[in-house]
Write an enzyme that holds these catalytic residues in place. Sequence first.
Site, PDB file in Angstrom:
ATOM      1  N   HIS A   5       2.238  -8.812   9.033  1.00 28.80           N
ATOM      2  CA  HIS A   5       2.386  -9.472   7.734  1.00 28.80           C
ATOM      3  C   HIS A   5       1.956 -10.939   7.800  1.00 28.80           C
ATOM      4  CE1 HIS A   5       4.223  -9.895   3.751  1.00 28.80           C
ATOM      5  NE2 HIS A   5       4.772 -11.024   4.168  1.00 28.80           N
TER       6      HIS A   5
ATOM      7  N   CYS B  98       7.737  -6.088   1.738  1.00 30.46           N
ATOM      8  CA  CYS B  98       6.291  -6.110   1.471  1.00 30.46           C
ATOM      9  C   CYS B  98       5.765  -4.697   1.255  1.00 30.46           C
ATOM     10  CB  CYS B  98       5.561  -6.754   2.652  1.00 30.46           C
ATOM     11  SG  CYS B  98       3.771  -6.544   2.557  1.00 30.46           S
TER      12      CYS B  98
ATOM     13  N   TYR C 213     -17.242 -28.137 -19.646  1.00 30.59           N
ATOM     14  CA  TYR C 213     -18.692 -28.041 -19.535  1.00 30.59           C
ATOM     15  C   TYR C 213     -19.116 -26.787 -18.773  1.00 30.59           C
ATOM     16  CZ  TYR C 213     -23.531 -29.062 -18.594  1.00 30.59           C
ATOM     17  OH  TYR C 213     -24.884 -28.962 -18.527  1.00 30.59           O
TER      18      TYR C 213
ATOM     19  N   HIS D 185      -5.015  -8.589   3.237  1.00 31.44           N
ATOM     20  CA  HIS D 185      -5.639  -7.383   2.677  1.00 31.44           C
ATOM     21  C   HIS D 185      -6.832  -7.753   1.825  1.00 31.44           C
ATOM     22  CE1 HIS D 185      -3.194  -8.827  -0.687  1.00 31.44           C
ATOM     23  NE2 HIS D 185      -4.001  -8.157  -1.488  1.00 31.44           N
TER      24      HIS D 185
ATOM     25  N   GLY E  15      -4.964 -15.900  -7.114  1.00 36.14           N
ATOM     26  CA  GLY E  15      -4.374 -14.759  -7.807  1.00 36.14           C
ATOM     27  C   GLY E  15      -4.034 -13.603  -6.885  1.00 36.14           C
TER      28      GLY E  15
ATOM     29  N   SER F 274      -1.857 -11.199  -4.847  1.00 33.42           N
ATOM     30  CA  SER F 274      -0.512 -10.787  -5.234  1.00 33.42           C
ATOM     31  C   SER F 274       0.445 -10.695  -4.050  1.00 33.42           C
ATOM     32  CB  SER F 274      -0.602  -9.424  -5.928  1.00 33.42           C
ATOM     33  OG  SER F 274      -1.170  -8.467  -5.047  1.00 33.42           O
TER      34      SER F 274
ATOM     35  N   ASN G  51      -9.311 -11.446  -2.120  1.00 33.57           N
ATOM     36  CA  ASN G  51      -8.717 -12.606  -2.768  1.00 33.57           C
ATOM     37  C   ASN G  51      -7.663 -13.119  -1.833  1.00 33.57           C
ATOM     38  OD1 ASN G  51     -10.067 -12.413  -5.247  1.00 33.57           O
ATOM     39  ND2 ASN G  51      -8.625 -10.842  -5.930  1.00 33.57           N
TER      40      ASN G  51
ATOM     41  N   GLN H  96      -9.928  -5.665  -0.960  1.00 34.10           N
ATOM     42  CA  GLN H  96     -10.074  -4.556  -1.896  1.00 34.10           C
ATOM     43  C   GLN H  96     -11.503  -4.041  -1.873  1.00 34.10           C
ATOM     44  OE1 GLN H  96      -8.386  -4.692  -5.808  1.00 34.10           O
ATOM     45  NE2 GLN H  96      -7.453  -6.696  -5.453  1.00 34.10           N
TER      46      GLN H  96
ATOM     47  N   HIS I 283       0.442 -10.476   2.637  1.00 32.76           N
ATOM     48  CA  HIS I 283       0.001  -9.564   3.701  1.00 32.76           C
ATOM     49  C   HIS I 283      -1.536  -9.492   3.680  1.00 32.76           C
ATOM     50  CE1 HIS I 283       1.030  -6.130   6.463  1.00 32.76           C
ATOM     51  NE2 HIS I 283      -0.290  -6.081   6.379  1.00 32.76           N
TER      52      HIS I 283
ATOM     53  N   CYS J 209       3.226  -3.654   4.298  1.00 36.95           N
ATOM     54  CA  CYS J 209       3.630  -3.554   5.706  1.00 36.95           C
ATOM     55  C   CYS J 209       3.804  -2.078   6.111  1.00 36.95           C
ATOM     56  CB  CYS J 209       4.935  -4.310   5.947  1.00 36.95           C
ATOM     57  SG  CYS J 209       4.710  -6.076   6.291  1.00 36.95           S
TER      58      CYS J 209
HETATM   59  P1  H2U Z   1      -4.729  -8.527  -4.748  1.00 36.87           P
HETATM   60  O1  H2U Z   1      -3.609  -9.201  -4.045  1.00 36.87           O
HETATM   61  O2  H2U Z   1      -6.069  -9.016  -4.296  1.00 36.87           O
HETATM   62  O3  H2U Z   1      -4.546  -8.512  -6.229  1.00 36.87           O
HETATM   63  O4  H2U Z   1      -4.711  -6.995  -4.280  1.00 36.87           O
HETATM   64  C1  H2U Z   1      -3.582  -6.224  -4.269  1.00 36.87           C
HETATM   65  C2  H2U Z   1      -3.916  -4.868  -4.845  1.00 36.87           C
HETATM   66  O5  H2U Z   1      -2.976  -3.941  -4.352  1.00 36.87           O
HETATM   67  C3  H2U Z   1      -3.836  -4.843  -6.351  1.00 36.87           C
HETATM   68  O6  H2U Z   1      -5.068  -4.427  -6.863  1.00 36.87           O
HETATM   69  C4  H2U Z   1      -2.649  -3.018  -5.356  1.00 36.87           C
HETATM   70  C5  H2U Z   1      -2.741  -3.799  -6.652  1.00 36.87           C
HETATM   71  O7  H2U Z   1      -3.092  -2.974  -7.717  1.00 36.87           O
HETATM   72  N1  H2U Z   1      -1.322  -2.474  -5.086  1.00 36.87           N
HETATM   73  C6  H2U Z   1      -1.188  -1.132  -4.821  1.00 36.87           C
HETATM   74  O8  H2U Z   1      -2.163  -0.383  -4.882  1.00 36.87           O
HETATM   75  N2  H2U Z   1       0.039  -0.622  -4.495  1.00 36.87           N
HETATM   76  C7  H2U Z   1       1.180  -1.366  -4.448  1.00 36.87           C
HETATM   77  O9  H2U Z   1       2.229  -0.877  -4.109  1.00 36.87           O
HETATM   78  C8  H2U Z   1       1.132  -2.790  -4.863  1.00 36.87           C
HETATM   79  C9  H2U Z   1      -0.214  -3.385  -5.056  1.00 36.87           C
END
Ligand code: H2U
Length: 353
Positions: free
Chosen positions: A121, A58, A324, A174, A167, A169, A161, A176, A172, A61
């Site tokens: 995590h 991860c 719609y 987190h 969406g 990613s 998110n 933004q 873990h 982490c």
């Molecule tokens: P989301 O899972 O909400 O997309 O947020 C993860 C963010 O973490 C994403 O914007 C950033 C991605 O650009 N990121 C890093 O800054 N460093 C990393 O090593 C992987 C992901």
Amino acid sequence: MTDASPRLPETLYEEPHRRFNPLTGEWVLVSPHRAKRPWQGQVEELPAETRPAHDPACYLCPGNERAGGHRNPDYTGTFVFDNDFAALRPGGAGAEMNVAELLVARAEPGVCRVICFSPRHDLSLPDLDAAGLRGVVDVWADEYARLGSRPEIGYVQIFENKGEMMGCSNPHPHGQIWAQHSMPQGPARETQRMGEHFGRHGRTLLADYLRLEEESGERVVLANDHFAVVVPFWAVWPFETLVIARRPVPSLLELDDAERDGLAEVIGRLTRRYDNLFGVSFPYSAGVHQAPTDGRPHPEWHLHMHFYPPLLRSATVKKFMVGYEMLGEPQRDVTPESSAARLRALPETRGAR
Ligand code: H2U
Ligand code: ZN
């Protein structure tokens, strides 16, 4: 807070109608009679639920290397860093770049940050204890203050998110922060509407709205001394909620110690109810809306959070914003009143899922 004596006209529970969102000036179409239509469409895959406390693969982490090449410290609480793939870049105030009358653009400077909520995590917001949740509220306030004090930053958007369906990613826990020069459209509309209301009444729009909700009780999900959570009258998403500060403060910075604890508490209670709704780690996009950081006073601004969960009728059936909704306006089948009643009936204990 009872389900008895609803004060809405009876037709709002049964007949198609539109509801007005006074925060944005937009409408939503409500079709209560349609809630029982059969579903043979897409069913989402459920992500695997068991996660290790630390995942060596991860990028969030403690101690691990990120995709950008930086290594995370061995952090023990929250951890914030500049997004390695930022959507905005620092710079001066944006100049207009009008290519033609109908082709208008503007440079947009800003900063993107990532906040790890916990070194663990396997824990998300509903799993954190009171101190852990309070740590998240504190880091939000600190980042808002620090980023907002930069002269080129006019607005700070804090959000999360959660879940693959939204969406996200990485599992873990987190969130933004996108801090930028201009006011983005959503909060800009709210600023305008709240300003008009404050100008007319000398009270914030959300203070007046919260009073109505507490008189009726019908859309209230939970509350404590400092915050209340409602399914707004104009909710678009099936289980959308609005977290409203009882005291009409413009931002997290005006909250006192007890109010910060109060916010942390309602976030924990709300997200645990969400997890218990369909017995899964409940996906959503959520965020804090607070006053712009343009250096002017904003007495019209009233701190709140929006939670927008995509799920509709089970852990695997989500609401689609298509057809719609894309071409006309948002629409929902289940009434906000019945969603609030369902959320209100759920336990706030962890692990009922
Ligand atoms: P989301 O899972 O909400 O997309 O947020 C993860 C963010 O973490 C994403 O914007 C950033 C991605 O650009 N990121 C890093 O800054 N460093 C990393 O090593 C992987 C992901
Ligand atoms: Zn808002």
